[in-house]
Design an enzyme around this catalytic site. Sequence first.
Site, short mmCIF file in Angstrom:
data_model
loop_
_atom_site.label_atom_id
_atom_site.label_comp_id
_atom_site.label_asym_id
_atom_site.label_seq_id
_atom_site.Cartn_x
_atom_site.Cartn_y
_atom_site.Cartn_z
N ASN A 12 0.53 -0.93 0.28
CA ASN A 12 0.26 -0.35 -0.49
C ASN A 12 0.73 1.51 -0.15
O ASN A 12 1.36 1.37 0.88
CB ASN A 12 -0.81 0.08 0.82
CG ASN A 12 -1.57 1.33 1.53
OD1 ASN A 12 -1.52 2.09 0.35
ND2 ASN A 12 -2.19 1.48 2.95
N TRP A 13 0.69 2.24 -0.97
CA TRP A 13 2.34 2.80 -1.41
C TRP A 13 1.18 4.48 -0.65
O TRP A 13 2.08 5.00 -0.85
CB TRP A 13 2.38 3.54 -3.10
CG TRP A 13 3.08 2.15 -3.36
CD1 TRP A 13 3.97 0.90 -2.60
CD2 TRP A 13 3.80 2.14 -4.24
NE1 TRP A 13 4.40 0.82 -3.90
CE2 TRP A 13 4.50 1.27 -4.82
CE3 TRP A 13 3.30 3.00 -6.22
CZ2 TRP A 13 5.40 0.97 -6.00
CZ3 TRP A 13 4.15 2.53 -7.04
CH2 TRP A 13 5.22 2.05 -7.25
N LYS A 14 0.18 4.38 0.14
CA LYS A 14 -0.68 5.21 0.38
C LYS A 14 -0.48 6.95 -0.58
O LYS A 14 -0.45 5.86 -1.99
CB LYS A 14 -0.02 5.83 2.06
CG LYS A 14 -0.23 4.61 2.38
CD LYS A 14 -0.41 4.44 4.11
CE LYS A 14 0.01 3.21 4.75
NZ LYS A 14 1.19 3.11 6.29
N HIS A 100 -9.21 1.27 5.33
CA HIS A 100 -8.38 1.54 6.27
C HIS A 100 -8.15 2.47 7.06
O HIS A 100 -9.24 3.01 7.14
CB HIS A 100 -6.96 2.09 5.03
CG HIS A 100 -5.49 1.72 5.63
ND1 HIS A 100 -5.24 2.94 5.87
CD2 HIS A 100 -4.04 1.21 5.03
CE1 HIS A 100 -3.95 2.50 6.59
NE2 HIS A 100 -3.27 1.47 5.97
N GLU A 102 -6.53 4.68 8.40
CA GLU A 102 -6.33 6.17 7.98
C GLU A 102 -7.56 6.74 7.64
O GLU A 102 -7.81 8.31 7.95
CB GLU A 102 -5.25 6.20 6.97
CG GLU A 102 -3.52 5.90 7.74
CD GLU A 102 -2.61 5.30 6.74
OE1 GLU A 102 -2.60 5.54 5.55
OE2 GLU A 102 -1.35 5.20 7.16
N GLU A 170 -4.99 -4.89 10.81
CA GLU A 170 -3.94 -4.05 11.03
C GLU A 170 -4.10 -3.01 12.18
O GLU A 170 -5.24 -2.12 12.12
CB GLU A 170 -3.55 -2.94 9.83
CG GLU A 170 -3.78 -3.72 8.72
CD GLU A 170 -3.25 -2.46 7.27
OE1 GLU A 170 -1.78 -3.14 6.87
OE2 GLU A 170 -3.68 -1.54 7.63
N GLY A 176 2.89 2.14 10.78
CA GLY A 176 3.75 2.74 10.28
C GLY A 176 5.04 3.58 11.97
O GLY A 176 5.48 4.55 11.82
N SER A 214 3.94 -2.29 10.32
CA SER A 214 5.38 -2.46 10.32
C SER A 214 5.33 -3.88 9.95
O SER A 214 6.95 -4.03 10.51
CB SER A 214 5.72 -1.83 12.25
OG SER A 214 5.56 -0.55 11.82
N GLY A 235 3.12 -1.73 4.88
CA GLY A 235 2.83 0.32 3.76
C GLY A 235 4.38 0.43 3.54
O GLY A 235 4.93 0.35 2.10
N GLY A 236 5.08 1.26 4.45
CA GLY A 236 6.17 1.77 4.17
C GLY A 236 7.72 1.14 3.62
O GLY A 236 8.21 1.11 2.37
P1 PGA Z 1 3.60 0.52 7.19
O1 PGA Z 1 2.04 0.57 6.64
O2 PGA Z 1 3.61 -1.07 6.48
O3 PGA Z 1 3.90 1.61 6.85
O4 PGA Z 1 3.38 0.29 8.73
C1 PGA Z 1 0.76 -0.59 6.75
C2 PGA Z 1 -0.98 0.11 6.14
O5 PGA Z 1 -1.07 0.44 6.70
O6 PGA Z 1 -1.29 -0.99 5.47
#
Ligand code: PGA
Length: 252
Positions: A12-14, A100, A102, A170, A176, A214, A235-236
Amino acid sequence: MSNQRRPLIAGNWKMNGLAAAAATELKALVAEAKNHSAPNCDILICPPATLVREMAAVTSDSAVEIGGQDCHGNESGAHTGDISAEMLKDAGASYCIVGHSERRADHDESNATVKAKAEAAHRGGLIAIVCVGETLAEREADKTLEVISDQVKNSLPSGATAANTVIAYEPVWAIGTGKTSTPDDVAAVHAHIRKELGSLLDDSDKMRILYGGSVKGSNAEELMAVENVDGALVGGASLKAVDFWPIVATSI
Ligand code: PGA
């Protein structure tokens, strides 16, 4: 991991990615994937909407698939700034993340909204990745399983099957932050989700449940080995092929 469920490693590149650098990273990922003629897992990248069509062209003759990060509940109409599942599909997506944390936080998305978006994803021909997860306050108040039950029951789209829906667990406090849930905690929540799905679906044993928060090369193997963990939402560590590939490699 289970023999009856094909793992899904999803990035997930956000809100990250400009065309040139994104294409370079994705080409590197595609090159890695091409070294495996018959991968044992599904590989997915969800770039920002602006890049879906271009990234789908980069991955077109590879095992890497492309997804959206969100969709509106409607097919089209007066919803400035939104995009529909049909548009994502038209641009080359085959999956869409919905709910998600966020988006639940930044856009006040309720379980009912998430459910409508997942149903829209299906209507548009996309596999929905429905995200659930507790906040730190909820975990500390011992409400994790209660919150997860509520989110699973009320965000799951009608008509959900193992073929058209994936769950991503998650924990919000692990996203993150560099903090991950312990394998025992992950196992407990995933088993709980599996049980909830059993009361809601006919083919619950086949539905994939991803872990996210993470996940990185150094912890992926341990997390992917946990019972009822059928892949990762990353994500990251999905932004660069050199970080993402080792996570894929745990399941390929
Ligand atoms: P992260 O994000 O791997 O940077 O913690 C995961 C996500 O939000 O899908």
